[in-house]
Design an enzyme around this catalytic site. Structure first.
Site, PDB file in Angstrom:
ATOM      1  N   ASP A   1       4.348 -23.309 -23.713  1.00 42.56           N
ATOM      2  CA  ASP A   1       3.668 -23.333 -22.408  1.00 42.56           C
ATOM      3  C   ASP A   1       2.152 -23.317 -22.516  1.00 42.56           C
ATOM      4  O   ASP A   1       1.455 -22.773 -21.659  1.00 42.56           O
ATOM      5  CB  ASP A   1       4.143 -22.155 -21.534  1.00 42.56           C
ATOM      6  CG  ASP A   1       5.639 -22.166 -21.350  1.00 42.56           C
ATOM      7  OD1 ASP A   1       6.216 -23.251 -21.289  1.00 42.56           O
ATOM      8  OD2 ASP A   1       6.236 -21.064 -21.274  1.00 42.56           O
TER       9      ASP A   1
ATOM     10  N   LYS B   1       0.933 -28.457 -23.107  1.00 45.89           N
ATOM     11  CA  LYS B   1       1.166 -29.682 -23.874  1.00 45.89           C
ATOM     12  C   LYS B   1       1.381 -30.884 -22.947  1.00 45.89           C
ATOM     13  O   LYS B   1       0.909 -31.981 -23.223  1.00 45.89           O
ATOM     14  CB  LYS B   1       2.395 -29.509 -24.786  1.00 45.89           C
ATOM     15  CG  LYS B   1       2.240 -28.376 -25.797  1.00 45.89           C
ATOM     16  CD  LYS B   1       3.523 -28.147 -26.586  1.00 45.89           C
ATOM     17  CE  LYS B   1       4.680 -27.604 -25.777  1.00 45.89           C
ATOM     18  NZ  LYS B   1       4.494 -26.242 -25.254  1.00 45.89           N
TER      19      LYS B   1
ATOM     20  N   GLY C   1       9.736 -27.179 -20.624  1.00 44.37           N
ATOM     21  CA  GLY C   1       9.272 -27.494 -19.272  1.00 44.37           C
ATOM     22  C   GLY C   1       7.815 -27.872 -19.397  1.00 44.37           C
ATOM     23  O   GLY C   1       6.973 -27.013 -19.632  1.00 44.37           O
ATOM     24  N   HIS C   2       7.519 -29.168 -19.317  1.00 36.99           N
ATOM     25  CA  HIS C   2       6.157 -29.662 -19.514  1.00 36.99           C
ATOM     26  C   HIS C   2       5.621 -30.175 -18.178  1.00 36.99           C
ATOM     27  O   HIS C   2       6.168 -31.105 -17.605  1.00 36.99           O
ATOM     28  CB  HIS C   2       6.132 -30.780 -20.562  1.00 36.99           C
ATOM     29  CG  HIS C   2       6.546 -30.317 -21.935  1.00 36.99           C
ATOM     30  ND1 HIS C   2       6.594 -31.134 -23.027  1.00 36.99           N
ATOM     31  CD2 HIS C   2       6.897 -29.084 -22.385  1.00 36.99           C
ATOM     32  CE1 HIS C   2       6.980 -30.436 -24.090  1.00 36.99           C
ATOM     33  NE2 HIS C   2       7.178 -29.188 -23.716  1.00 36.99           N
TER      34      HIS C   2
ATOM     35  N   GLN D   1       8.011 -26.367 -27.134  1.00 34.89           N
ATOM     36  CA  GLN D   1       7.877 -24.962 -27.547  1.00 34.89           C
ATOM     37  C   GLN D   1       6.552 -24.790 -28.322  1.00 34.89           C
ATOM     38  O   GLN D   1       5.611 -25.511 -28.036  1.00 34.89           O
ATOM     39  CB  GLN D   1       9.082 -24.509 -28.377  1.00 34.89           C
ATOM     40  CG  GLN D   1      10.374 -24.379 -27.578  1.00 34.89           C
ATOM     41  CD  GLN D   1      11.133 -25.669 -27.404  1.00 34.89           C
ATOM     42  OE1 GLN D   1      11.375 -26.393 -28.361  1.00 34.89           O
ATOM     43  NE2 GLN D   1      11.528 -25.989 -26.192  1.00 34.89           N
TER      44      GLN D   1
ATOM     45  N   ARG E   1       6.162 -14.915 -17.104  1.00 37.78           N
ATOM     46  CA  ARG E   1       5.785 -14.935 -18.523  1.00 37.78           C
ATOM     47  C   ARG E   1       5.034 -13.662 -18.863  1.00 37.78           C
ATOM     48  O   ARG E   1       4.252 -13.163 -18.049  1.00 37.78           O
ATOM     49  CB  ARG E   1       4.898 -16.155 -18.810  1.00 37.78           C
ATOM     50  CG  ARG E   1       5.621 -17.486 -18.633  1.00 37.78           C
ATOM     51  CD  ARG E   1       4.658 -18.659 -18.788  1.00 37.78           C
ATOM     52  NE  ARG E   1       5.330 -19.939 -18.605  1.00 37.78           N
ATOM     53  CZ  ARG E   1       4.729 -21.051 -18.171  1.00 37.78           C
ATOM     54  NH1 ARG E   1       3.444 -21.036 -17.858  1.00 37.78           N
ATOM     55  NH2 ARG E   1       5.402 -22.170 -18.046  1.00 37.78           N
TER      56      ARG E   1
ATOM     57  N   GLY F   1      -8.406 -26.728 -15.337  1.00 39.36           N
ATOM     58  CA  GLY F   1      -7.558 -26.793 -14.147  1.00 39.36           C
ATOM     59  C   GLY F   1      -6.328 -27.615 -14.475  1.00 39.36           C
ATOM     60  O   GLY F   1      -6.271 -28.291 -15.503  1.00 39.36           O
TER      61      GLY F   1
HETATM   62  P1  GDP Z   1       3.769 -26.879 -21.668  1.00 35.27           P
HETATM   63  O1  GDP Z   1       5.170 -26.396 -21.764  1.00 35.27           O
HETATM   64  O2  GDP Z   1       2.974 -26.598 -22.911  1.00 35.27           O
HETATM   65  O3  GDP Z   1       3.644 -28.315 -21.246  1.00 35.27           O
HETATM   66  O4  GDP Z   1       3.071 -26.013 -20.511  1.00 35.27           O
HETATM   67  P2  GDP Z   1       3.720 -25.665 -19.066  1.00 35.27           P
HETATM   68  O5  GDP Z   1       3.686 -26.881 -18.232  1.00 35.27           O
HETATM   69  O6  GDP Z   1       5.006 -24.953 -19.224  1.00 35.27           O
HETATM   70  O7  GDP Z   1       2.691 -24.560 -18.563  1.00 35.27           O
HETATM   71  C1  GDP Z   1       1.329 -24.828 -18.371  1.00 35.27           C
HETATM   72  C2  GDP Z   1       0.982 -24.560 -16.899  1.00 35.27           C
HETATM   73  O8  GDP Z   1      -0.430 -24.451 -16.753  1.00 35.27           O
HETATM   74  C3  GDP Z   1       1.391 -25.689 -15.970  1.00 35.27           C
HETATM   75  O9  GDP Z   1       1.724 -25.151 -14.728  1.00 35.27           O
HETATM   76  C4  GDP Z   1       0.144 -26.541 -15.888  1.00 35.27           C
HETATM   77  O10 GDP Z   1       0.087 -27.300 -14.690  1.00 35.27           O
HETATM   78  C5  GDP Z   1      -0.927 -25.495 -15.900  1.00 35.27           C
HETATM   79  N1  GDP Z   1      -2.216 -25.873 -16.507  1.00 35.27           N
HETATM   80  C6  GDP Z   1      -2.444 -26.692 -17.580  1.00 35.27           C
HETATM   81  N2  GDP Z   1      -3.762 -26.685 -17.902  1.00 35.27           N
HETATM   82  C7  GDP Z   1      -4.360 -25.834 -17.024  1.00 35.27           C
HETATM   83  C8  GDP Z   1      -5.709 -25.368 -16.879  1.00 35.27           C
HETATM   84  O11 GDP Z   1      -6.616 -25.715 -17.617  1.00 35.27           O
HETATM   85  N3  GDP Z   1      -5.952 -24.463 -15.881  1.00 35.27           N
HETATM   86  C9  GDP Z   1      -4.957 -24.026 -15.052  1.00 35.27           C
HETATM   87  N4  GDP Z   1      -5.283 -23.131 -14.125  1.00 35.27           N
HETATM   88  N5  GDP Z   1      -3.690 -24.447 -15.165  1.00 35.27           N
HETATM   89  C10 GDP Z   1      -3.394 -25.325 -16.149  1.00 35.27           C
HETATM   90  P1  IMO Z   2       7.848 -25.504 -23.682  1.00 34.87           P
HETATM   91  O1  IMO Z   2       8.139 -26.791 -24.405  1.00 34.87           O
HETATM   92  C1  IMO Z   2       8.240 -21.173 -23.763  1.00 34.87           C
HETATM   93  C2  IMO Z   2      11.863 -19.562 -25.619  1.00 34.87           C
HETATM   94  C3  IMO Z   2      12.857 -18.857 -24.739  1.00 34.87           C
HETATM   95  C4  IMO Z   2      13.406 -17.844 -25.731  1.00 34.87           C
HETATM   96  C5  IMO Z   2      13.448 -18.628 -27.029  1.00 34.87           C
HETATM   97  C6  IMO Z   2      14.808 -19.227 -27.355  1.00 34.87           C
HETATM   98  O2  IMO Z   2       7.826 -25.632 -22.210  1.00 34.87           O
HETATM   99  O3  IMO Z   2       6.650 -24.849 -24.256  1.00 34.87           O
HETATM  100  P2  IMO Z   2      16.148 -21.268 -26.361  1.00 34.87           P
HETATM  101  O4  IMO Z   2      16.644 -21.550 -24.971  1.00 34.87           O
HETATM  102  O5  IMO Z   2      15.204 -22.307 -26.875  1.00 34.87           O
HETATM  103  O6  IMO Z   2      17.241 -20.985 -27.343  1.00 34.87           O
HETATM  104  O7  IMO Z   2      15.326 -19.892 -26.229  1.00 34.87           O
HETATM  105  O8  IMO Z   2      12.495 -19.668 -26.886  1.00 34.87           O
HETATM  106  N1  IMO Z   2      11.521 -20.932 -25.187  1.00 34.87           N
HETATM  107  C7  IMO Z   2      10.346 -21.270 -24.630  1.00 34.87           C
HETATM  108  N2  IMO Z   2       9.287 -20.514 -24.281  1.00 34.87           N
HETATM  109  N3  IMO Z   2       8.193 -22.514 -23.601  1.00 34.87           N
HETATM  110  C8  IMO Z   2       9.230 -23.285 -23.981  1.00 34.87           C
HETATM  111  O9  IMO Z   2       9.163 -24.625 -23.983  1.00 34.87           O
HETATM  112  C9  IMO Z   2      10.399 -22.669 -24.481  1.00 34.87           C
HETATM  113  N4  IMO Z   2      11.584 -23.118 -24.919  1.00 34.87           N
HETATM  114  C10 IMO Z   2      12.265 -22.060 -25.356  1.00 34.87           C
HETATM  115  O10 IMO Z   2      12.224 -18.240 -23.634  1.00 34.87           O
HETATM  116  O11 IMO Z   2      12.500 -16.784 -25.895  1.00 34.87           O
HETATM  117 MG    MG Z   3       6.532 -25.188 -20.701  1.00 32.57          MG
END
Ligand code: GDP
Ligand code: IMO
Ligand code: MG
Length: 441
Positions: free
Chosen positions: A13, A16, A40-41, A224, A305, A415
């Site tokens: 998270d 990416k 979840g991207h 991840q 989180r 942002g």
């Molecule tokens: P990923 O799994 O690495 O793709 O990240 P996630 O999408 O799960 O979580 C990142 C969250 O932060 C998302 O809700 C994005 O829209 C948000 N986000 C990404 N970059 C920024 C930033 O620079 N500032 C803020 N406030 N939010 C951001």
């Molecule tokens: P992205 O790609 C954050 C965590 C789960 C748990 C552990 C194992 O959005 O960054 P699993 O279901 O994979 O067997 O769970 O890994 N986990 C993540 N945490 N971002 C993710 O993906 C994750 N995918 C799995 O919360 O601790």
């Molecule tokens: Mg994510």
């Protein structure tokens, strides 16, 4: 044209999805190489928000080819749901989406086993996403997995399913006291999924090789993060794949000799979902404030989180394990209101200060972080698009993080929307993709 890996450097998270979306216009192909719909991207375009689980985060860019590589585990029902939702929003998938024949499938018994394992672990549960990812990879290693290619061969699919159901039902009933499944209730829906997905299932390793040979550029989208890697993460509190840059080769069939660079994504602080060690975790009001400002709720499960300070020991470790050339730093704006900001520079354990990330679970849980403190910038950085506009103290924070981790920054995100991005000059990123200097309309 360079082939670059984008990898999470923390516990996932990191942002990416946003980074891949920004780089997508500068490459021809984006490929996911591991993980499944546990990911979840998020990509935010104006007021529209998209969350990708199995499909690469580049699909919004017309003409970008998106590949689900052999290292990914695919839940066909969830993938089809994701595809349908995108089509409803006007995204064209035909001719742009390719799924590896070698990718293993997540089956209903994997989801059932995921929940059963977790329930049995009690206090030592992992806090998985419950998507069946771990059990699907376990079957892959045990050589009883079912691949996308098998789905297209009805007699073979049925044979493998029958054998698996016999064994899994025994496990579910006798070991876990859980609900069993029938072949029929899986076979019907899965054969329907086969009809749906057949046009997309192909030899993606061969396609990637041909595209690279023709001079096209491939971006590898990690899911991840480094600390969730099955070998290099905080085992057993990890996900079940190689999330680190090495996984990009095995998870796609593109040889390491064709990969030219690695970009790490790091958040300006740290978060973790699920259980397991987290040395810089904060509790109480400050954690709640960061969670609220950063909207730190899981993009897949909606779970809050866990939040904590930036850990430079972790980033330095990620730089070593992934061979990071450069780092994109996200969510700087979330720290705008902090009077002080802290950076972890080492771990204190039994009177000793460790500066390298240790390998023992006991140390991860018992060590005390050693912090360097800086005064906060207390000014809004949200939406700033130029490095010189950042408050001096914010720049000092970024420069110190990079110095401690021993890796330079190439991008700062201020942002969630595409445009809230600062691209730094003269970095490996601008060397790979000269056009990325002007991403902003
Ligand atoms: P990923 O799994 O690495 O793709 O990240 P996630 O999408 O799960 O979580 C990142 C969250 O932060 C998302 O809700 C994005 O829209 C948000 N986000 C990404 N970059 C920024 C930033 O620079 N500032 C803020 N406030 N939010 C951001
Ligand atoms: P992205 O790609 C954050 C965590 C789960 C748990 C552990 C194992 O959005 O960054 P699993 O279901 O994979 O067997 O769970 O890994 N986990 C993540 N945490 N971002 C993710 O993906 C994750 N995918 C799995 O919360 O601790
Ligand atoms: Mg994510």
């Amino acid at each position: 044209m360079p082939n670059i890996v984008v990898v999470g450097t923390q516990w996932g998270d990191e942002g990416k999805g946003k980074v891949v979306d920004i780089l997508a216009p500068h490459v021809d192909v984006v490929v996911r190489y591991q993980g499944g719909n546990n990911a979840g991207h998020t990509v935010v375009v104006g007021k529209e928000k998209y969350v990708f689980h199995s499909i690469p985060s580049a699909i919004l860019h017309p003409g970008r080819r998106c590949v689900i590589g052999c290292g990914v585990v695919v839940d066909p029902a969830s993938l089809i749901e994701e595809m349908e939702a995108l089509v409803r929003r006007g995204v064209v998938l035909d001719g742009n989406l390719f799924i590896s024949k070698n990718a293993h499938m997540i089956m209903p018994y994997h989801r059932a086993l995921d929940l059963a394992w977790e329930a049995k672990l009690g206090k030592r549960r992992i806090g998985t996403t419950g998507r069946g990812v771990g059990p699907a990879y376990a079957d892959k290693a045990a050589r009883v997995g079912i691949r996308m290619a098998d789905l297209l061969d009805e007699p073979l699919f049925k044979e493998k399913l029958q054998a698996n159901i016999r064994e899994k039902n025994k496990l579910l009933r006798e070991i876990y006291d859980a609900q069993t499944l029938t072949v029929e209730e899986i076979l019907g829906p899965y054969l329907r999924y086969a009809g749906w997905l057949a046009p997309y299932i192909t030899d993606t390793a061969l396609l990637l090789a041909r595209w690279i040979e023709a001079g096209q550029s491939v971006l590898f989208e990690g899911a991840q993060g480094t600390m969730l890697d099955i070998d290099h993460g905080t085992y057993p509190f990890i996900t079940s794949s190689n999330t680190t840059a090495g996984g990009a080769a095995t998870g796609t069939g593109v040889p390491p000799t064709k990969i030219n660079g690695v970009l790490g994504v790091a958040k300006a602080y740290t978060t973790r979902v699920g259980s397991g060690p987290f040395p810089t975790e904060l509790r109480g009001e400050l954690a709640d404030q960061i969670r609220a400002r950063g909207n730190e709720y899981g993009a897949t499960t909606g779970r809050p989180r866990r939040c904590g300070w930036f850990d430079a020991v972790v980033l330095r470790y990620a730089a070593r394990i992934n061979g990071l050339d450069t780092v994109a730093l996200t969510k700087l704006d979330v720290l705008d209101q902090c009077e002080t900001v802290k950076i972890c520079v080492g771990y204190k354990y039994r009177g000793e200060v460790l500066s390298e990330f240790p390998e023992e679970e006991r140390i991860w849980t018992e060590a005390e972080p050693v912090y360097e403190e800086m005064s906060g910038w207390l000014a809004s950085t949200r939406g700033l698009r130029s490095y010189v506009d950042l408050p001096t103290k914010a720049r000092q924070y970024l420069e110190r993080l990079a110095e401690l981790a021993g890796v330079e920054l190439c991008l700062v995100s201020t942002g969630a929307v595409r445009e809230d991005t600062i691209v730094l000059d003269g970095t490996p990123l601008t060397g790979w993709f000269p056009g990325v200097r002007y991403p902003i309309a």
